[in-house]
Scaffold this motif. Structure first.
Motif, PDB file in Angstrom:
ATOM      1  N   PHE A 121       0.818  -1.207   0.000  1.00 31.11           N
ATOM      2  CA  PHE A 121       0.000   0.000   0.000  1.00 31.11           C
ATOM      3  C   PHE A 121       0.855   1.262   0.000  1.00 31.11           C
ATOM      4  CE2 PHE A 121      -1.595  -3.650   2.165  1.00 31.11           C
ATOM      5  CZ  PHE A 121      -2.649  -3.977   1.332  1.00 31.11           C
ATOM      6  N   GLY A 122       2.194   1.079  -0.141  1.00 33.81           N
ATOM      7  CA  GLY A 122       3.107   2.205  -0.264  1.00 33.81           C
ATOM      8  C   GLY A 122       3.680   2.729   1.030  1.00 33.81           C
ATOM      9  N   ASN A 123       3.468   2.030   2.141  1.00 32.56           N
ATOM     10  CA  ASN A 123       3.982   2.474   3.441  1.00 32.56           C
ATOM     11  C   ASN A 123       5.291   1.777   3.774  1.00 32.56           C
ATOM     12  OD1 ASN A 123       1.593   4.075   4.334  1.00 32.56           O
ATOM     13  ND2 ASN A 123       0.612   2.092   4.064  1.00 32.56           N
ATOM     14  N   ILE A 124       6.180   2.511   4.413  1.00 31.29           N
ATOM     15  CA  ILE A 124       7.445   1.934   4.860  1.00 31.29           C
ATOM     16  C   ILE A 124       7.208   1.220   6.183  1.00 31.29           C
ATOM     17  CG2 ILE A 124       9.816   2.398   5.596  1.00 31.29           C
ATOM     18  CD1 ILE A 124       9.651   4.980   3.860  1.00 31.29           C
ATOM     19  N   LEU A 125       7.608  -0.037   6.240  1.00 33.49           N
ATOM     20  CA  LEU A 125       7.533  -0.838   7.464  1.00 33.49           C
ATOM     21  C   LEU A 125       8.963  -1.111   7.889  1.00 33.49           C
ATOM     22  CD1 LEU A 125       5.918  -2.485   9.528  1.00 33.49           C
ATOM     23  CD2 LEU A 125       5.899  -4.364   7.883  1.00 33.49           C
ATOM     24  N   GLY A 126       9.392  -0.437   8.964  1.00 30.19           N
ATOM     25  CA  GLY A 126      10.761  -0.555   9.448  1.00 30.19           C
ATOM     26  C   GLY A 126      10.919  -1.711  10.411  1.00 30.19           C
ATOM     27  N   LEU A 127      12.053  -2.376  10.314  1.00 28.69           N
ATOM     28  CA  LEU A 127      12.376  -3.517  11.169  1.00 28.69           C
ATOM     29  C   LEU A 127      13.729  -3.262  11.830  1.00 28.69           C
ATOM     30  CD1 LEU A 127      11.599  -6.283   8.519  1.00 28.69           C
ATOM     31  CD2 LEU A 127      10.028  -5.390  10.264  1.00 28.69           C
ATOM     32  N   ILE A 128      13.869  -3.764  13.037  1.00 26.48           N
ATOM     33  CA  ILE A 128      15.150  -3.645  13.730  1.00 26.48           C
ATOM     34  C   ILE A 128      15.322  -4.846  14.659  1.00 26.48           C
ATOM     35  CG2 ILE A 128      14.182  -2.242  15.608  1.00 26.48           C
ATOM     36  CD1 ILE A 128      16.924  -0.757  15.689  1.00 26.48           C
ATOM     37  N   HIS A 129      16.542  -5.307  14.741  1.00 28.83           N
ATOM     38  CA  HIS A 129      16.916  -6.213  15.825  1.00 28.83           C
ATOM     39  C   HIS A 129      17.778  -5.369  16.751  1.00 28.83           C
ATOM     40  CE1 HIS A 129      17.734  -9.878  18.007  1.00 28.83           C
ATOM     41  NE2 HIS A 129      18.946  -9.352  18.184  1.00 28.83           N
ATOM     42  N   SER A 130      17.275  -5.153  17.976  1.00 25.57           N
ATOM     43  CA  SER A 130      17.894  -4.195  18.885  1.00 25.57           C
ATOM     44  C   SER A 130      18.213  -4.844  20.231  1.00 25.57           C
ATOM     45  CB  SER A 130      16.941  -3.017  19.118  1.00 25.57           C
ATOM     46  OG  SER A 130      17.364  -2.247  20.214  1.00 25.57           O
ATOM     47  N   PRO A 131      19.496  -4.916  20.590  1.00 24.43           N
ATOM     48  CA  PRO A 131      19.842  -5.403  21.919  1.00 24.43           C
ATOM     49  C   PRO A 131      19.217  -4.568  23.038  1.00 24.43           C
ATOM     50  CG  PRO A 131      21.813  -5.243  20.554  1.00 24.43           C
ATOM     51  CD  PRO A 131      20.682  -4.598  19.797  1.00 24.43           C
ATOM     52  N   HIS A 132      19.053  -3.259  22.819  1.00 23.97           N
ATOM     53  CA  HIS A 132      18.442  -2.397  23.842  1.00 23.97           C
ATOM     54  C   HIS A 132      16.991  -2.778  24.090  1.00 23.97           C
ATOM     55  CE1 HIS A 132      21.484   1.138  23.320  1.00 23.97           C
ATOM     56  NE2 HIS A 132      22.009   0.088  23.926  1.00 23.97           N
ATOM     57  N   TYR A 133      16.285  -3.114  23.030  1.00 27.32           N
ATOM     58  CA  TYR A 133      14.893  -3.542  23.194  1.00 27.32           C
ATOM     59  C   TYR A 133      14.833  -4.794  24.056  1.00 27.32           C
ATOM     60  CZ  TYR A 133      10.158  -5.018  22.218  1.00 27.32           C
ATOM     61  OH  TYR A 133       8.848  -5.411  22.358  1.00 27.32           O
ATOM     62  N   LEU A 134      15.698  -5.742  23.757  1.00 27.38           N
ATOM     63  CA  LEU A 134      15.700  -7.002  24.507  1.00 27.38           C
ATOM     64  C   LEU A 134      16.093  -6.764  25.958  1.00 27.38           C
ATOM     65  CD1 LEU A 134      17.248  -9.329  21.797  1.00 27.38           C
ATOM     66  CD2 LEU A 134      14.846  -9.225  22.537  1.00 27.38           C
ATOM     67  N   GLU A 135      17.035  -5.870  26.211  1.00 26.58           N
ATOM     68  CA  GLU A 135      17.427  -5.544  27.586  1.00 26.58           C
ATOM     69  C   GLU A 135      16.272  -4.894  28.336  1.00 26.58           C
ATOM     70  OE1 GLU A 135      20.894  -3.051  27.440  1.00 26.58           O
ATOM     71  OE2 GLU A 135      22.092  -4.610  26.460  1.00 26.58           O
TER      72      GLU A 135
END
Length: 137
Positions: A121-135
């Motif tokens: 639909f033209g939207n940017i879907l961002g992904l991240i693998h983040s150690p800070h998120y897991l902490e």
């Protein structure tokens, strides 16, 4: 002066679509989650909302006609990144159901890796693998 931060946390992300029902179905397949709210109804939704992830963040899909300004209808420069445990597998899943690569897998140092796709639909879907998120969890 208050010590409470002005921005307390991510409460909701809204993305536009011309066909809200099709976007709803694609995001349900992409996330494995069904929307919990649809307005005015499931047959002809103008707005749907999902609760996603560890903190049950809200992802709303809104009919592009209801955006507040013509500029907003064209898209913007904001990329919201959702934490994923396996970036490559998630990227493969999303491109396998119709997303296109927008930003390739990019190491950012010290365990941080990002990528993003364009949904159908033209939207940017961002992904991240983040150690800070897991902490934080």
């Amino acid at each position: 002066m208050s010590t409470t931060p002005a921005l307390r946390g991510l409460a909701q992300v809204n993305i536009p679509a011309d066909d809200v029902a099709a976007a709803r179905d694609w995001y349900a397949q992409a996330t494995g989650v069904q929307p919990y709210f649809q307005q005015p109804d499931a047959e002809t939704p103008a707005y749907v909302e999902f609760r996603l992830g560890d903190h049950q963040n809200e992802l709303g899909i809104i009919d592009r006609r209801y955006l507040p300004s013509p500029e907003a209808r064209e898209g913007g420069g904001v990329i919201v990144r959702w934490h994923v445990d396996d970036l490559d597998a998630t990227l493969n899943h999303l491109t396998g159901i119709g997303a296109t690569e927008y930003e390739p897998v990019t190491p950012r140092g010290e365990g941080f890796v990002t990528a993003s796709v364009l949904d159908p639909f033209g939207n940017i879907l961002g992904l991240i693998h983040s150690p800070h998120y897991l902490e934080h969890l």
